[in-house]
Design a protein around this motif. Structure first.
Motif: not given
Length: 410
Positions: A128-136
């Motif tokens: 979840g942290d990777i996806l948030i840092q990448r897209y949010v």
């Protein structure tokens, strides 16, 4: 020496457990008309010699055994008998090393259950942290190479805002991971103290009724900390960028940080009290404050030492993965060498994410174990919980355990 159960200090006098009417040796009497009980011809004081035994080359004095003084774990003499140890810790007040060793021993003894919990939680939170840092999370602001003083101040404020924005999702995911691991690992550790096997299904079944209360506690403590910090910074922030405002903000921030640390240590045992004593949120906070009272500095030192050890372990694991990730992701490495904010790609995020998962899988159970064992240690010191735990574990001489004794309770 008295003959009461337990052990007595070496050289104890009759007053250690005997009244004034206890039988004593007969005193010499020279009164007329009475038969003397002791010989009137006594040797001079302090000139007695130990009795001897005949030997091949002359009298041999008897062997004098070494005294067993102190709190050593001896089986006889004056030594303290060893404490019962049905599980990962001895049932007596614990030292710092024994608390850390008990946490590590829990990880070794129940590694399937513990790693099953921590790996699952770490993988989901890190993904979840990777996806948030990448897209949010927005990209960091571009910094000017030669800013004026006003531009430098503006860039600092923008960088701070960007850091806080990027940190917020990570903190939220960390709270979720803390919530789940605390609920399950507390039950695993409480079973390991009793020397009982535990599975993931067992831990979930025991923790599930307490999850709503635990969620409230997990959210309450960070919100309380944020509110205290806001109150400390607010007077300085209201004065804008004046020197007095900056100084007031710094002083208020330091004072707020001290208060937050004091409260967090004071309430550090509330998670265990809530889970193991079936307490509500406020009752668990009061219970923790009562157990910590008089031992704040000791608990602060143990928690600080644990935090530093966990940080060291995380760095040892994360640094090699970060080096490999930078070597693989040439785009991010080029940005660092050029002095511009790097834009890391998927290789960097995946490799560093694997390192973070491994580090969390090791540090989560140890930090949780220290917290629970600190709670048990304080109850042993204050409330003689060791007797109840020994009974629950079925240690001979402490009574029969009841069928529901699966965890320490009040």
């Amino acid at each position: 020496m008295n003959d009461t159960p337990g052990w007595a200090s070496p050289g104890s006098s009759p007053s250690d457990g005997q009244g004034g009417d206890a039988p004593r040796p007969a005193e010499p009497s020279d009164e007329p008309g009475t038969a003397p009980k002791w010989s009137p011809n006594q040797p001079p004081p302090a000139q007695w010699s130990p009795p001897t035994m005949p030997g091949p080359s002359g009298p041999v004095p008897p062997h004098t055994p070494a005294p067993r003084w102190g709190g050593g774990a001896h089986q006889g003499g004056w030594g303290r008998p060893p404490a019962a140890k049905p599980g990962v810790i001895p049932l007596r007040p614990l030292g710092v090393g024994e608390i850390l060793d008990g946490a590590v021993s829990t990880l070794r003894a129940h590694w399937r259950t513990v790693l099953g919990i921590t790996l699952t939680v770490s993988v989901f939170t890190q993904l979840g942290d990777i996806l948030i840092q990448r897209y949010v999370v927005p990209a960091p602001p571009q910094l000017k190479p030669d800013p004026t003083p006003a531009e430098a101040l503006e860039q600092s404020v923008e960088s701070l805002q960007a850091s806080l924005i990027s940190l917020a999702p990570t903190m939220g995911l960390t709270l979720i991971g803390t919530f789940i691991t605390t609920a399950l690992l507390t039950m695993v550790i409480s079973r390991s103290v009793l020397g009982r096997p535990v599975t993931l299904a067992d831990a979930w079944r025991e923790a599930r009724p307490r999850l709503p209360h635990l969620l409230g506690l997990v959210l309450l403590l960070p919100l309380m900390s944020a509110a205290i910090m806001a109150v400390g910074l607010l007077p300085g922030l209201l004065l804008d960028d004046s020197p007095v405002g900056v100084l007031l903000a710094v002083v208020g921030g330091i004072a707020a940080a001290v208060v937050i640390v004091w409260l967090l240590v004071r309430f550090s045992l509330s998670y265990s009290a809530l889970m193991l004593e079936r307490q509500g949120v406020l009752a668990a906070l009061r219970r923790s404050a009562k157990l910590v009272q008089g031992a704040w500095w000791r608990i602060f030192g143990i928690l600080t030492l644990t935090m530093l050890l966990m940080l060291l372990i995380s760095m040892i694991i994360a640094i090699p993965f970060s080096i490999v990730a930078l070597a693989v992701d040439g785009q991010g490495l080029g940005g660092l060498l050029a002095g511009t904010p790097p834009e890391f790609g998927w290789p960097f995020l995946i490799i560093t994410g694997i390192g973070a998962v491994i580090a969390a899988s090791i540090t989560y159970p140890i930090s949780s174990g220290v917290s629970v064992l600190l709670y048990i240690d304080q109850r042993i010191r204050r409330e003689a919980l060791d007797l109840e735990l020994a009974r629950a574990a079925g240690v001979p001489g402490y009574g029969s355990p009841s069928p529901d004794d699966t965890a320490p309770r009040s």
